[in-house]
Scaffold this motif. Sequence first.
Motif, PDB file in Angstrom:
ATOM      1  N   MET A   1       0.847  -1.184   0.000  1.00 47.76           N
ATOM      2  CA  MET A   1       0.000   0.000   0.000  1.00 47.76           C
ATOM      3  C   MET A   1       0.886   1.239   0.000  1.00 47.76           C
ATOM      4  N   CYS A   2       0.602   2.156  -0.875  1.00 44.13           N
ATOM      5  CA  CYS A   2       1.415   3.355  -1.022  1.00 44.13           C
ATOM      6  C   CYS A   2       1.141   4.315   0.129  1.00 44.13           C
ATOM      7  N   ALA A   3       2.187   4.853   0.730  1.00 42.30           N
ATOM      8  CA  ALA A   3       2.044   5.758   1.877  1.00 42.30           C
ATOM      9  C   ALA A   3       1.583   7.136   1.402  1.00 42.30           C
ATOM     10  N   PRO A   4       0.552   7.707   2.023  1.00 43.56           N
ATOM     11  CA  PRO A   4       0.132   9.074   1.681  1.00 43.56           C
ATOM     12  C   PRO A   4       1.264  10.073   1.909  1.00 43.56           C
ATOM     13  N   GLU A   5       1.303  11.108   1.094  1.00 43.47           N
ATOM     14  CA  GLU A   5       2.350  12.115   1.193  1.00 43.47           C
ATOM     15  C   GLU A   5       2.220  12.905   2.495  1.00 43.47           C
ATOM     16  N   LEU A   6       3.349  13.413   2.982  1.00 42.82           N
ATOM     17  CA  LEU A   6       3.384  14.159   4.230  1.00 42.82           C
ATOM     18  C   LEU A   6       2.894  15.588   4.016  1.00 42.82           C
ATOM     19  N   THR A   7       1.984  16.028   4.880  1.00 46.72           N
ATOM     20  CA  THR A   7       1.482  17.405   4.829  1.00 46.72           C
ATOM     21  C   THR A   7       1.362  17.916   6.254  1.00 46.72           C
TER      22      THR A   7
ATOM     23  N   ASP B   1       0.263  18.454  12.652  1.00 50.41           N
ATOM     24  CA  ASP B   1      -0.917  17.975  11.920  1.00 50.41           C
ATOM     25  C   ASP B   1      -2.169  18.442  12.676  1.00 50.41           C
ATOM     26  N   PRO B   2      -2.395  19.779  12.767  1.00 45.07           N
ATOM     27  CA  PRO B   2      -3.421  20.300  13.675  1.00 45.07           C
ATOM     28  C   PRO B   2      -4.837  19.872  13.349  1.00 45.07           C
ATOM     29  N   LYS B   3      -5.140  19.635  12.083  1.00 48.96           N
ATOM     30  CA  LYS B   3      -6.487  19.207  11.701  1.00 48.96           C
ATOM     31  C   LYS B   3      -6.591  17.684  11.578  1.00 48.96           C
ATOM     32  N   MET B   4      -5.527  16.993  11.983  1.00 48.66           N
ATOM     33  CA  MET B   4      -5.484  15.531  12.005  1.00 48.66           C
ATOM     34  C   MET B   4      -5.764  14.930  10.624  1.00 48.66           C
ATOM     35  N   GLU B   5      -5.260  15.603   9.591  1.00 45.64           N
ATOM     36  CA  GLU B   5      -5.460  15.116   8.232  1.00 45.64           C
ATOM     37  C   GLU B   5      -4.585  13.890   7.950  1.00 45.64           C
ATOM     38  N   LEU B   6      -3.291  13.968   8.346  1.00 50.17           N
ATOM     39  CA  LEU B   6      -2.432  12.802   8.176  1.00 50.17           C
ATOM     40  C   LEU B   6      -2.913  11.643   9.042  1.00 50.17           C
ATOM     41  N   TRP B   7      -3.376  11.972  10.235  1.00 55.15           N
ATOM     42  CA  TRP B   7      -3.959  10.971  11.135  1.00 55.15           C
ATOM     43  C   TRP B   7      -5.045  10.174  10.401  1.00 55.15           C
ATOM     44  N   SER B   8      -5.938  10.884   9.725  1.00 52.80           N
ATOM     45  CA  SER B   8      -7.031  10.211   9.009  1.00 52.80           C
ATOM     46  C   SER B   8      -6.528   9.454   7.792  1.00 52.80           C
ATOM     47  N   GLN B   9      -5.595  10.049   7.045  1.00 53.66           N
ATOM     48  CA  GLN B   9      -5.096   9.402   5.840  1.00 53.66           C
ATOM     49  C   GLN B   9      -4.381   8.093   6.144  1.00 53.66           C
ATOM     50  N   TYR B  10      -3.730   8.040   7.320  1.00 57.32           N
ATOM     51  CA  TYR B  10      -3.032   6.814   7.708  1.00 57.32           C
ATOM     52  C   TYR B  10      -3.897   5.918   8.598  1.00 57.32           C
ATOM     53  N   ALA B  11      -5.184   6.292   8.754  1.00 60.40           N
ATOM     54  CA  ALA B  11      -6.147   5.484   9.526  1.00 60.40           C
ATOM     55  C   ALA B  11      -5.672   5.227  10.948  1.00 60.40           C
TER      56      ALA B  11
ATOM     57  N   VAL C   1       7.468   2.975   6.728  1.00 56.07           N
ATOM     58  CA  VAL C   1       7.379   3.091   5.277  1.00 56.07           C
ATOM     59  C   VAL C   1       8.694   2.590   4.686  1.00 56.07           C
ATOM     60  N   ASP C   2       8.605   1.662   3.753  1.00 59.73           N
ATOM     61  CA  ASP C   2       9.837   1.066   3.225  1.00 59.73           C
ATOM     62  C   ASP C   2      10.503   1.992   2.201  1.00 59.73           C
ATOM     63  N   PRO C   3      11.720   1.667   1.748  1.00 55.93           N
ATOM     64  CA  PRO C   3      12.444   2.556   0.832  1.00 55.93           C
ATOM     65  C   PRO C   3      11.752   2.812  -0.502  1.00 55.93           C
ATOM     66  N   GLU C   4      10.747   2.017  -0.852  1.00 56.99           N
ATOM     67  CA  GLU C   4      10.019   2.236  -2.091  1.00 56.99           C
ATOM     68  C   GLU C   4       8.709   2.991  -1.864  1.00 56.99           C
ATOM     69  N   GLY C   5       8.463   3.416  -0.612  1.00 55.61           N
ATOM     70  CA  GLY C   5       7.302   4.266  -0.331  1.00 55.61           C
ATOM     71  C   GLY C   5       6.034   3.526   0.043  1.00 55.61           C
ATOM     72  N   TYR C   6       6.155   2.278   0.518  1.00 60.63           N
ATOM     73  CA  TYR C   6       4.978   1.500   0.895  1.00 60.63           C
ATOM     74  C   TYR C   6       4.906   1.311   2.415  1.00 60.63           C
TER      75      TYR C   6
ATOM     76  N   GLU D   1       1.332  -6.049   9.886  1.00 59.35           N
ATOM     77  CA  GLU D   1       1.341  -5.499   8.528  1.00 59.35           C
ATOM     78  C   GLU D   1      -0.085  -5.164   8.108  1.00 59.35           C
ATOM     79  N   PRO D   2      -0.338  -3.925   7.701  1.00 59.94           N
ATOM     80  CA  PRO D   2      -1.703  -3.573   7.273  1.00 59.94           C
ATOM     81  C   PRO D   2      -2.114  -4.375   6.054  1.00 59.94           C
ATOM     82  N   LYS D   3      -3.408  -4.717   6.026  1.00 60.15           N
ATOM     83  CA  LYS D   3      -3.914  -5.572   4.934  1.00 60.15           C
ATOM     84  C   LYS D   3      -4.732  -4.816   3.906  1.00 60.15           C
ATOM     85  N   ALA D   4      -4.930  -3.504   4.139  1.00 62.63           N
ATOM     86  CA  ALA D   4      -5.720  -2.713   3.203  1.00 62.63           C
ATOM     87  C   ALA D   4      -5.013  -1.389   2.992  1.00 62.63           C
ATOM     88  N   PRO D   5      -5.305  -0.672   1.891  1.00 57.91           N
ATOM     89  CA  PRO D   5      -4.689   0.633   1.684  1.00 57.91           C
ATOM     90  C   PRO D   5      -4.878   1.523   2.891  1.00 57.91           C
ATOM     91  N   ALA D   6      -3.792   2.188   3.306  1.00 49.87           N
ATOM     92  CA  ALA D   6      -3.824   2.969   4.538  1.00 49.87           C
ATOM     93  C   ALA D   6      -4.910   4.017   4.518  1.00 49.87           C
TER      94      ALA D   6
END
Length: 609
Positions: free
Chosen positions: A1-7, A94-104, A114-119, A601-606
């Motif tokens: 699963m691809c890791a969401p970008e950092l904001t 992350d004041p609005k907890m957006e990354l929190w939500s994106q990473y579940a 997150v591994d070296p290939e971004g997963y 290990e997560p089993k679904a897209p983050a």
Amino acid sequence: MCAPELTGDVWLNTGGHQLTLAQLRGRVVLLDFWTSGCINCLHVLDELRPLEQEFADVLVTVGVHSPKFSREGERTSIEAAVRRYEVHHPVVNDPKMELWSQYAVRAWPTLVVVDPEGYVVHVAAGEGHGEALRRVIADLVAKHDAKGTLRKGGSPYVPVEEQRTELRFPSKAVVTAGGRILVADTGHHSIVEFASDGETVIRRFGSGTRGTQDGPFDVAEFAEPSGIALLPNEVAERAGYHAIVADTAGHRLRGLDLNTGEVKTVAGTGKQWRDGTDTGKALDIDLTSPWDVTWWGPAGGVVVAMAGNHTLSVFDPASGTIRRFAGTTVEGLRDGDVHEAFFAQPSGFAVDGQKLWFVDAETSALRWIEPEGESFAVHTAVGTDLFTFGHADGPSDQALLQHPLGLAVLSDGRVAIADTYNGAIRRYDPFTRDVTTLATGFAEPQGLVRHDGELYVVESAGNRVTPLGGNGQPTAVAGTRQAVQRPPTVLAPGEIEFSVVFTPPPGEKLDERYGPSTRLEITASPPELLADGSGVGTDLVRKIRFTEGVTEGVLQVVAQAASCDDGGEHPACRITRQDWGVPVRFEAGGGKALSLMMAGEPKAPASGQ
């Protein structure tokens, strides 16, 4: 699963530069979702330090600060926290907890690898994952080094410039019989003894180096000391020291001889309590972040606020023993007999005869304990639950605090409160049960102490101790109720399948030598939220049923798993434990299952969990 970008709105420890996962491709990235007032998050900071050192050329840790309280989301607060706790890796707010939500994410703290290939390849909630993470990271390094996708290099961490001050993030203070003031200089890992003027330094207990060394005052070491208590004279004579220090990050109690300047450890092994007994010979018992201490006669010793596992202990200096006094280790707010009560990061004491006043930081609550029959009972004056806070005066059942950390009983029997995240000094009147505000504008006050007829305030983020002075005239603040801004989990009414996922890391297996290796405890706030499925069991999967007509609430979950090295004559074993407070709301069409990740290990897209 691809890791969401950092904001995020603010980047710290990067020289002002924003980091992206694209820039960090080729490195192992460890995201630490934390908030500065959470004691478990502070434990994780210590657990990560050896990993950051061991894998310095391939690992980049990024702290994602997703605040629980509104004050924690302010730039000045997070900047202070990063300096106070010596965070030496990049941090994004992350004041609005957006990354929190994106990473579940569902709990503080949560660690995402997150591994070296971004997963995203591993998620772990709670603390105690240090060794597991070391194995996961080492496995990733070996695989990606062989694959040619690993990139080594320096750290993006850029230290901030520190200003030298006499005090650095002080926390608590007491006044000795001779009128001198002892201040816990937490950021300098020492105790400062001031003359009665509160300005002239007599001496320091502690070299200023974070550590565990006992010995003379100028050689001894502390680790983020906080509470200080003076012993009654007759007890001090028998014990051989005059004051007790809660050495918070050292997980110890230290004794101070105010005559000779000698410092010695009197309780704790230096290891953090995870499981097992917390009663016995004090030097053989693990402690967990003792935050404050006070002598209280009815309990027969020094009461210790064990912020790390939400309990109170009593230490007897004469016998050198310590015992659990109150709490169950479940984080929450529940009154009644001390053995059944719930606490939430107890952090400050004040004694008024037969009453022991204390503040619970995570429930923003003022509470007290008093003898009742052959036991003791816990009562709440201000506070409702883990997720409601604010700054509002008035009747105590309507008043609101925000993460208070300190107390003092005033000469008229009223109770002054260091309302830390509101930057205010509040006052509770136990006779009228009203709350008022005495003064505002303080920089995260953590301690209060009476001296020469005045109330002094320990301003942690202000690096000073200041008198309240003539500002202490009560006013009424008509504030609004606030709540933690976490998105609730929407579930279908009725029965659901509940589970906690725990997968041992590479090279480990569940420890089933003495029976079940897991434990699950479920409660709810309000208690009537659950019609069936509450209580303690050994299976991490169970059916739970919600009460018809209840529309929302908080599911309180405590999970634990024991694992050991897979192989070897004497395998090392570990306890992993996590508490969750999951806000839930019920709607037709909502989910019919709820799964919490403790480790694996997560089993679904983050982004879709």
